[in-house]
Structures are given as C-alpha cells and as structure tokens.
Design a protein around this motif. Sequence first.
Motif, PDB file in Angstrom:
ATOM      1  N   ARG A 174      15.448   9.045  -0.373  1.00  0.00           N
ATOM      2  CA  ARG A 174      15.146   9.697  -1.643  1.00  0.00           C
ATOM      3  C   ARG A 174      13.643   9.845  -1.854  1.00  0.00           C
ATOM      4  N   LEU A 175      12.879   8.865  -1.390  1.00  0.00           N
ATOM      5  CA  LEU A 175      11.429   8.956  -1.541  1.00  0.00           C
ATOM      6  C   LEU A 175      10.851  10.089  -0.695  1.00  0.00           C
ATOM      7  N   LYS A 176      11.466  10.360   0.453  1.00  0.00           N
ATOM      8  CA  LYS A 176      10.990  11.464   1.285  1.00  0.00           C
ATOM      9  C   LYS A 176      11.179  12.804   0.584  1.00  0.00           C
ATOM     10  N   MET A 177      12.222  12.907  -0.235  1.00  0.00           N
ATOM     11  CA  MET A 177      12.468  14.155  -0.968  1.00  0.00           C
ATOM     12  C   MET A 177      11.648  14.251  -2.250  1.00  0.00           C
ATOM     13  N   GLN A 196       1.200   7.548  -0.872  1.00  0.00           N
ATOM     14  CA  GLN A 196       2.114   6.715  -0.097  1.00  0.00           C
ATOM     15  C   GLN A 196       3.288   6.272  -0.970  1.00  0.00           C
ATOM     16  N   ASP A 197       4.455   6.093  -0.339  1.00  0.00           N
ATOM     17  CA  ASP A 197       5.594   5.500  -1.041  1.00  0.00           C
ATOM     18  C   ASP A 197       5.271   4.049  -1.379  1.00  0.00           C
ATOM     19  N   ALA A 198       5.694   3.610  -2.559  1.00  0.00           N
ATOM     20  CA  ALA A 198       5.346   2.259  -3.000  1.00  0.00           C
ATOM     21  C   ALA A 198       6.380   1.766  -4.005  1.00  0.00           C
ATOM     22  N   TYR A 199       6.256   0.493  -4.358  1.00  0.00           N
ATOM     23  CA  TYR A 199       7.089  -0.134  -5.378  1.00  0.00           C
ATOM     24  C   TYR A 199       6.186  -0.713  -6.459  1.00  0.00           C
ATOM     25  N   VAL A 200       6.608  -0.579  -7.709  1.00  0.00           N
ATOM     26  CA  VAL A 200       5.996  -1.343  -8.793  1.00  0.00           C
ATOM     27  C   VAL A 200       6.757  -2.664  -8.888  1.00  0.00           C
ATOM     28  N   ILE A 201       6.034  -3.767  -8.741  1.00  0.00           N
ATOM     29  CA  ILE A 201       6.656  -5.084  -8.701  1.00  0.00           C
ATOM     30  C   ILE A 201       6.360  -5.821 -10.004  1.00  0.00           C
ATOM     31  N   LYS A 202       7.427  -6.269 -10.658  1.00  0.00           N
ATOM     32  CA  LYS A 202       7.337  -7.116 -11.846  1.00  0.00           C
ATOM     33  C   LYS A 202       8.312  -8.273 -11.662  1.00  0.00           C
ATOM     34  N   PRO A 203       8.234  -9.309 -12.480  1.00  0.00           N
ATOM     35  CA  PRO A 203       9.206 -10.403 -12.338  1.00  0.00           C
ATOM     36  C   PRO A 203      10.646  -9.899 -12.396  1.00  0.00           C
ATOM     37  N   LEU A 204      11.413 -10.149 -11.331  1.00  0.00           N
ATOM     38  CA  LEU A 204      12.825  -9.779 -11.198  1.00  0.00           C
ATOM     39  C   LEU A 204      13.042  -8.277 -11.064  1.00  0.00           C
ATOM     40  N   ILE A 205      11.978  -7.494 -10.940  1.00  0.00           N
ATOM     41  CA  ILE A 205      12.105  -6.034 -10.933  1.00  0.00           C
ATOM     42  C   ILE A 205      11.301  -5.449  -9.780  1.00  0.00           C
ATOM     43  N   GLN A 206      11.895  -4.467  -9.095  1.00  0.00           N
ATOM     44  CA  GLN A 206      11.159  -3.612  -8.175  1.00  0.00           C
ATOM     45  C   GLN A 206      11.611  -2.177  -8.420  1.00  0.00           C
ATOM     46  N   ASN A 207      10.647  -1.295  -8.639  1.00  0.00           N
ATOM     47  CA  ASN A 207      10.951   0.085  -8.988  1.00  0.00           C
ATOM     48  C   ASN A 207      10.232   1.008  -8.013  1.00  0.00           C
TER      49      ASN A 207
END
Length: 263
Positions: A174-177, A196-207
């Motif tokens: 999905r990130l490639k699209m 670049q593709d990445a994640y937002v990291i929070k406690p108990l969460i990755q988006n």
Amino acid sequence: MAARRESAVRQHTFSLYNLSANEIYFQDYAILCQSTLNEDQKIKGRIKICSKSLVFVPNDIRSPMIKISYQQISKFEDSRKNELSLTDSTIVSSSNTNKKNSNSLILICSSVTLMAINGRIEPYTIIYDPHRFYFEFVYSNVEDCLSVVGQLYRSTTLPFPGQVMMIESIVQGRLKMLKFDLKQLKDLYEKILFEQDAYVIKPLIQNPGKCLLTNQCCYFQVLNNINEQQIVKYDLSALFKITKRRYKFRYIGCELQFKLTEQ
C-alpha cells in the motif's frame, strides 16, 4: 429538520488506542449494520479495516463501538447465506459465484468486544456468545473490502512470525501505491531532500505513511484517514533536537523535537 437532528447527534471518536498494541488501521467503509446484538436494527456507521480486527463505529454515540477479532470469526457468508471460503488471493463464494450478489457481507463470530458504551470511557465489555452481523455497504463494493479482509483474515491462521511478515507485506504494498501530494508543500520553491516510507511511533501505536524532507519542512503523509489532515507539517526552523532511536532492535528510528510556536 431530520438531517439537522442526525448531524446534531454526538459521534464516536475512533482512535488507534482502541486497537491492540501496534495494530495497524488501513481504511474504512460506510455501511448499515444489523446484528443479533441490536435486535437486527439497521445502524448507520463505518467499518474500520485493521490488521487484527474489524471495528464497527456507529454514527450515533448511544450505540457502542464493536470490535470483532479475525480469530473469533467462524464463518463468512454472502447475502444468500452461501458460505465464503478463503483462496490464495481473496474470499470467494463457495457456490453460485456467477450469480449477482447484493452488496453485503454476513459474518458469524464467537465473541465481540464493546467499547465506549454511550460514549463513556470505561473498561471494554467482552461478550462470549455467538453473534451474527450483516454489513450492507453503502457507497463501495463489498469485493473491495473482501480483497483486504481476506488477506488479513488468512494472516491470523499463520504462526506469529508469518503473520507479522504478511501484514508487513500488505503495508509495504500500500505504501508503494501512496504518492505524496506535492500540492501540500509550504513553498513552491522548496527543495526535496529526502522521501521514504516510514512509521510514526507512539506508545502502543505504529502508523505507517510517507516521510518527505525539504529544505524548509518535514512532512508526514499517513496511509489512512485517522486524522482530519492527512499530511502533517513540521517547520525545520522550530527543530531543536534530533535523537537516534532503536526500533525493532535496530537503530533505524529518529526522534525529532520541535519548539512550541505561539498561534
């Protein structure tokens, strides 16, 4: 007047904290939901497609949010109550596949989780009884939903490492699209330095999403619609600290700290 009353009703606020730890939210669909929980009354709302569960968020806050884990789903059916089986690519009807089906999906689960009953913040209620849900899609085709749910449902049948790899492959596809919307740049003459593709990291969460760095700002475009604004902008002039962080036992994380600016 009826439209005004409907819009005036308080609505649920869906959050990633309603999901399991590090569960990923992909997309949602507008549906009408009937179930044995609400005496088969039709309730308007949205079905949230997540990596480990389906979450029904009703428009009316007086009805609870309903979380259905893929592991608790025992059967999928179409509108004619034909059982749906899993294939290598999607969920298809085991019989009468050539007939025109209505735009709906039926599932039977062994337990459900009720959240935010009457909008109250309280411990979730788990009901360990079989229930039947009938989802009627309003604007989209049920096949679009099944193509995603089928893959996620199959991932729960795999061992944990295989499940993680399968979900990660779905996210990467999905990130490639996902294409960054360059119209959201602060300045027409900004110079793109990094994307670049990445994640937002929070406690108990990755988006998941896409990170774009220019000579003026740092942008992050999320993969889903969890926020009102899909693209978040951070001005580099307010950046005062950068820290290298570990993520998944590797030094691939970066923590950016910005000064609060007066509005």
